[in-house]
Write an enzyme that holds these catalytic residues in place. Structure first.
Site, PDB file in Angstrom:
ATOM      1  N   CYS A  74      -1.761  79.106 150.639  1.00  0.00           N
ATOM      2  CA  CYS A  74      -1.075  80.080 149.799  1.00  0.00           C
ATOM      3  C   CYS A  74      -0.635  81.207 150.718  1.00  0.00           C
ATOM      4  O   CYS A  74      -1.460  81.766 151.458  1.00  0.00           O
ATOM      5  CB  CYS A  74      -2.053  80.607 148.752  1.00  0.00           C
ATOM      6  SG  CYS A  74      -1.433  82.035 147.848  1.00  0.00           S
ATOM      7  N   CYS A 185       6.379  80.419 150.095  1.00  0.00           N
ATOM      8  CA  CYS A 185       5.388  80.274 149.028  1.00  0.00           C
ATOM      9  C   CYS A 185       5.179  78.775 148.900  1.00  0.00           C
ATOM     10  O   CYS A 185       6.151  78.012 148.890  1.00  0.00           O
ATOM     11  CB  CYS A 185       5.922  80.863 147.724  1.00  0.00           C
ATOM     12  SG  CYS A 185       4.898  80.472 146.290  1.00  0.00           S
TER      13      CYS A 185
HETATM   14  N1  DGL Z   1       1.499  79.457 146.183  1.00  0.00           N
HETATM   15  C1  DGL Z   1       1.281  80.824 146.450  1.00  0.00           C
HETATM   16  C2  DGL Z   1       1.937  81.339 147.697  1.00  0.00           C
HETATM   17  O1  DGL Z   1       2.167  80.560 148.591  1.00  0.00           O
HETATM   18  C3  DGL Z   1       1.111  81.842 145.391  1.00  0.00           C
HETATM   19  C4  DGL Z   1       1.846  81.816 144.122  1.00  0.00           C
HETATM   20  C5  DGL Z   1       1.282  82.856 143.183  1.00  0.00           C
HETATM   21  O2  DGL Z   1       0.165  82.654 142.717  1.00  0.00           O
HETATM   22  O3  DGL Z   1       1.964  83.875 142.956  1.00  0.00           O
HETATM   23  O4  DGL Z   1       2.211  82.493 147.833  1.00  0.00           O
END
Ligand code: DGL
Length: 285
Positions: A74, A185
């Site tokens: 993440c 993301c």
């Molecule tokens: N998948 C996540 C990232 O790479 C976060 C998405 C979220 O929870 O806002 O930032």
């Protein structure tokens, strides 16, 4: 020598599965534990301090499950917690920002890179740092599209809803004359079909950190001689036998959104509640 301890991978939701999928592809004998923190989804709008606390709780839980390495799959949590996690835990902790930034620096030809991320990741400035660390001659445009994470988590990544959300952001990116777009993301690689539709005939290199992060994990596992030996783990190496899936809320919803991501069945998610880590990091530090 064979080390059959699992690799821990986590995200706020399904996004980190794009990284897990690559790790499984590059290291098919490894046991994996995936955690989706759906109770606190989305991470993007939360403060750095909050996300850091949530991430450290999950890393603490995974360390307690005898994982040999943890991947913060993440970007928002990598930006908020990677440095502290490396000070706090002895096991290797790998983030997704440096690999994505290096992929972008290698891909650009005109030195103009756009990064699409959550608010939290943009506010941290970590992508700008990491890209300009790789090549200080590159200029970076940081863009945010608030709805995209929810669109993916709702299972709408390949629908007109995604195209509509992407269109204005891509206009700004093209107006700025970026030749490379980093999907900052881990939810966003699932938007690739929609991105292809919206980009159309225009030229834009789109990079993400899934395969570069998996390659990094593979190198760290090799250098530290902590790889699993295919022969040492008996039975079929399927996703169901090698992977454990944990969620902090909404197991049925997770299962439904995750199902389309793999050609093989994913094990049923189990509900967990990570224990708060004893020492919280002070606000603003
Ligand atoms: N998948 C996540 C990232 O790479 C976060 C998405 C979220 O929870 O806002 O930032």
């Amino acid at each position: 020598m064979s080390d059959s301890r699992p690799i821990g991978v986590f995200d706020s939701g399904v996004g980190g599965l794009t990284v897990l999928r690559e790790i499984r592809h590059q290291m098919p004998a490894e046991r994996l534990i995936y955690v989706a923190d759906l109770e606190h989804f989305p991470y993007g709008p939360r403060s750095q301090t909050q996300v850091r606390g949530l991430a450290l709780d999950i890393i603490g839980m995974l360390a307690g499950m005898d994982t040999k390495l943890v991947v913060i799959a993440c970007n928002t949590a990598t930006a908020a917690a990677l440095h502290v996690a490396r000070e706090r835990f002895d096991i290797p902790v790998v983030g997704v920002i440096a690999p994505g930034a290096q992929a972008a620096a290698a891909a650009t030809r005109n030195g103009r890179v756009a990064v699409l991320s959550t608010e939290g990741t943009r506010a941290s400035g970590e992508y700008v740092h990491a890209i300009r660390e790789a090549n200080p001659g590159i200029v970076v445009l940081s863009e945010v599209a608030a709805d995209l994470v929810a669109i993916v988590e709702d299972g709408d990544a390949d629908t007109p809803r995604a195209d509509t959300a992407l269109a204005p952001v891509l206009e700004r990116i093209f107006d700025w004359r970026a030749d490379t777009l980093v999907l900052g993301c881990t939810h966003y690689p699932l938007l690739r079909p929609a991105l292809r539709r919206v980009i159309g005939a225009r030229r834009l290199r789109v990079v993400d950190s899934a395969d570069t992060t998996a390659a990094r994990v593979s190198r760290i596992v090799a250098v530290n001689r902590i790889g699993a030996d295919e022969q040492a783990i008996p039975g079929a190496k399927t996703l169901t036998t090698l992977t454990e899936v944990l969620v902090t809320a909404a197991p049925a919803r997770f299962r439904a959104s995750a199902a389309s991501l793999f050609d093989e069945p994913l094990p049923a998610p189990r509900l967990v509640r990570p224990e708060p880590q004893p020492i919280r990091v002070a606000a603003g530090s």
